[in-house]
Design a protein around this motif. Structure first.
Motif, PDB file in Angstrom:
ATOM      1  N   LYS A  22       0.857  -1.187   0.000  1.00  0.00           N
ATOM      2  CA  LYS A  22       0.000   0.000   0.000  1.00  0.00           C
ATOM      3  C   LYS A  22       0.888   1.229   0.000  1.00  0.00           C
ATOM      4  CE  LYS A  22      -3.819   2.300   2.388  1.00  0.00           C
ATOM      5  NZ  LYS A  22      -4.740   2.262   3.566  1.00  0.00           N
ATOM      6  N   ASN A  23       0.790   2.003  -1.043  1.00  0.00           N
ATOM      7  CA  ASN A  23       1.598   3.203  -1.255  1.00  0.00           C
ATOM      8  C   ASN A  23       3.083   2.875  -1.100  1.00  0.00           C
ATOM      9  OD1 ASN A  23       1.961   5.836  -2.053  1.00  0.00           O
ATOM     10  ND2 ASN A  23       1.621   6.710  -0.034  1.00  0.00           N
ATOM     11  N   LEU A  46       3.388   6.377  -8.224  1.00  0.00           N
ATOM     12  CA  LEU A  46       2.154   6.671  -7.493  1.00  0.00           C
ATOM     13  C   LEU A  46       1.879   5.640  -6.408  1.00  0.00           C
ATOM     14  CD1 LEU A  46      -0.224   7.846 -10.370  1.00  0.00           C
ATOM     15  CD2 LEU A  46       1.165   9.234  -8.828  1.00  0.00           C
ATOM     16  N   GLY A  47       2.850   4.806  -6.121  1.00  0.00           N
ATOM     17  CA  GLY A  47       2.730   3.880  -5.008  1.00  0.00           C
ATOM     18  C   GLY A  47       2.029   2.580  -5.353  1.00  0.00           C
ATOM     19  N   HIS A  50      -2.599   2.281  -5.901  1.00  0.00           N
ATOM     20  CA  HIS A  50      -3.252   3.593  -5.845  1.00  0.00           C
ATOM     21  C   HIS A  50      -4.750   3.394  -6.103  1.00  0.00           C
ATOM     22  CE1 HIS A  50      -4.461   7.666  -6.848  1.00  0.00           C
ATOM     23  NE2 HIS A  50      -3.310   8.103  -6.381  1.00  0.00           N
ATOM     24  N   GLY A 263       1.089   2.666 -13.446  1.00  0.00           N
ATOM     25  CA  GLY A 263       0.855   2.260 -12.071  1.00  0.00           C
ATOM     26  C   GLY A 263       1.167   0.823 -11.748  1.00  0.00           C
ATOM     27  N   THR A 302      -3.454   6.927 -14.309  1.00  0.00           N
ATOM     28  CA  THR A 302      -2.158   7.475 -13.896  1.00  0.00           C
ATOM     29  C   THR A 302      -2.012   8.922 -14.352  1.00  0.00           C
ATOM     30  OG1 THR A 302      -1.087   5.298 -13.941  1.00  0.00           O
ATOM     31  CG2 THR A 302       0.338   7.228 -14.152  1.00  0.00           C
ATOM     32  N   GLN A 305      -3.754  11.599 -12.385  1.00  0.00           N
ATOM     33  CA  GLN A 305      -3.149  11.994 -11.109  1.00  0.00           C
ATOM     34  C   GLN A 305      -1.959  12.923 -11.278  1.00  0.00           C
ATOM     35  OE1 GLN A 305      -4.541  11.056  -8.123  1.00  0.00           O
ATOM     36  NE2 GLN A 305      -6.117  10.191  -9.479  1.00  0.00           N
ATOM     37  N   PRO A 393       7.799   5.854  -3.740  1.00  0.00           N
ATOM     38  CA  PRO A 393       6.748   6.571  -4.470  1.00  0.00           C
ATOM     39  C   PRO A 393       6.815   8.076  -4.222  1.00  0.00           C
ATOM     40  CG  PRO A 393       5.843   4.628  -3.383  1.00  0.00           C
ATOM     41  CD  PRO A 393       7.252   4.780  -2.884  1.00  0.00           C
ATOM     42  N   THR A 395       4.323   9.725  -3.883  1.00  0.00           N
ATOM     43  CA  THR A 395       3.192   9.945  -2.989  1.00  0.00           C
ATOM     44  C   THR A 395       3.459   9.457  -1.571  1.00  0.00           C
ATOM     45  OG1 THR A 395       2.312   7.821  -3.777  1.00  0.00           O
ATOM     46  CG2 THR A 395       1.491   9.824  -4.847  1.00  0.00           C
TER      47      THR A 395
END
Length: 416
Positions: A22-23, A46-47, A50, A263, A302, A305, A393, A395
């Motif tokens: 996660k992220n 973006l991890g 996402h 992503g 993607t 974002q 990431p 993020t």
């Protein structure tokens, strides 16, 4: 760690088996949490997972999982290539094709260049990495392990020193080597293209000297040579801009894309000037899975974002966190093994060295293991595997970034 059904020619940086992420965090099959500064080797700007990308993948999977675009065009490919063309910051109309990966994009770029110029000679650079397929192997500026035991490679390919503050190679030295190449090795009129990374990835996050970029662009314009810019790792916000070539004040003729384009879903692209992209006859470009509908849906999410404002904010926060920590470590003399900070923006590398200033390959091995034991995954790079490349990431949550840098600091302080 061994998997009997997996080729022993595949190596692992980290002997763990991951199950989910996660992220900027991942977990292994024993439930241990790690902070991920690898990001699938630059794929997850973006991890992990996402929400917007996962939602787009799920929605598209219920509509259509696959269709070969060259058999019958499908809407996700059309929408994504149009959005992607608009996302490329150049002053000419962009045309392109989608691929399964960055290496496939490079292979197709070579085909396009040969068709357009009628020539086959390519100039690449020391320390470069453009893929693991047979043609891209010869472009790579490093033998071990990529070119070992594979025999003669497609060519002709010539290599020049990569001028960068980070590499210690000056523009004058690179130009001198280029002059020698064209006077001793090959006539410049036989050269089809140059291929270059604005920031080398595998090479150790070395940033190209902007002056050399201008020299190269002017030479290509004068001699009708195609300039291919490889942004497979540096693209999609990794340096704080959409693409690193904008920082150099040049426009590529062809641009290679991949990694963080979708992503984590396999997708790549070669895009550029329409006159180049339309060179080959109908059917000369394409592929069964290239531009798969699910990958295109992930790519669209993607791009949604990646506004300039977000990329700038993420890049500045990331760069500030790393640079401030590094400068503190240097001022405190944290370890004699701490070398230079390489790269630009959020694409940063930390060089390790021995006490007498030689590449710290053994120190890297020690760092990878100690950081992993503490819950931080790192990735080596550089000719001697002595530069840590930081690919968390964009993020990443500030507190997770600080936690990761705290672990890195502790491990650096133990290096001998």
């Amino acid at each position: 760690m061994a998997f009997p059904a997996v080729s022993h020619s595949i190596s692992f940086v980290h002997p763990v088996s991951l199950t989910h992420g996660k992220n900027a965090e991942v977990w292994d099959d024993e439930g241990k949490r790690y902070i991920d500064f690898v990001g699938g080797i630059g794929v997850l700007n973006l991890g992990h997972c996402h929400p917007a990308i996962v939602s787009a993948i799920c929605e598209q999977a219920q509509r259509m999982t696959h269709y070969a675009f060259n058999a019958a065009p499908h809407v996700p490919y059309q929408r994504f290539i149009e959005r992607l063309a608009a996302f490329i910051p150049v002053n000419y109309p962009v045309s392109g094709m989608l691929t399964n990966s960055g290496a496939e994009a490079a292979e197709n770029a070579l085909k396009i260049v040969r068709g357009h110029t009628g020539k086959s000679a390519v100039i690449a650079f020391d320390g470069a990495f453009h893929g693991r397929t047979l043609a891209t192997l010869n472009l790579n500026g490093k033998v071990a392990p990529y070119k070992q035991k594979v025999g003669l490679l497609p060519g002709p390919v010539y290599h020049l020193p990569y001028p960068s503050v980070d590499s210690g190679v000056s523009v004058a030295e690179a130009v001198k080597a280029m002059d020698r190449l064209f006077s001793v090795e090959i006539d410049i009129d036989e050269v089809a293209c140059f291929i270059i990374e604005p920031v080398q990835g595998e090479g150790g996050f070395l940033a190209l000297d902007p002056e050399f970029a201008r020299v190269l662009r002017a030479l290509c314009d004068e001699k009708g040579i195609v300039l291919i810019v490889d942004e497979i790792q540096s693209g999609f916000g990794r340096t704080g801009d959409r693409f690193a070539f904008s920082r150099l004040g040049l426009e590529p003729d062809l641009l290679l894309l991949g990694k963080s384009i979708a992503g984590g879903v396999p997708l790549g692209a070669v895009v550029g000037r329409k006159a180049l992209m339309d060179t080959l006859p109908k059917g000369g470009l394409g592929g069964t899975y290239s531009g798969n509908p699910i990958a295109c849906a992930a790519g669209l999410a993607t791009l949604d974002q990646m506004s300039d404002e977000r990329l700038a904010t993420w890049g500045e926060a990331y760069s500030t966190a790393v640079v401030q920590r590094y400068e503190r470590w240097k001022s405190q003399n944290l370890t004699p093994c701490l070398g230079r900070l390489t790269g630009v923006g959020a694409m940063r590398g930390i060089e390790l060295c021995t006490a007498d200033g030689k590449p710290g390959t053994a120190q890297m091995a020690q760092l990878l293991e100690s950081a992993r034991e503490r819950g931080l995954l790192l990735m080596p790079s550089g000719k001697s595997r002595h530069i840590v490349r930081l690919l968390a990431p964009l993020t990443i949550e500030p507190q997770v970034m600080e936690e990761g840098l705290d672990i890195l600091e502790a491990c650096l302080g133990e290096l001998t």
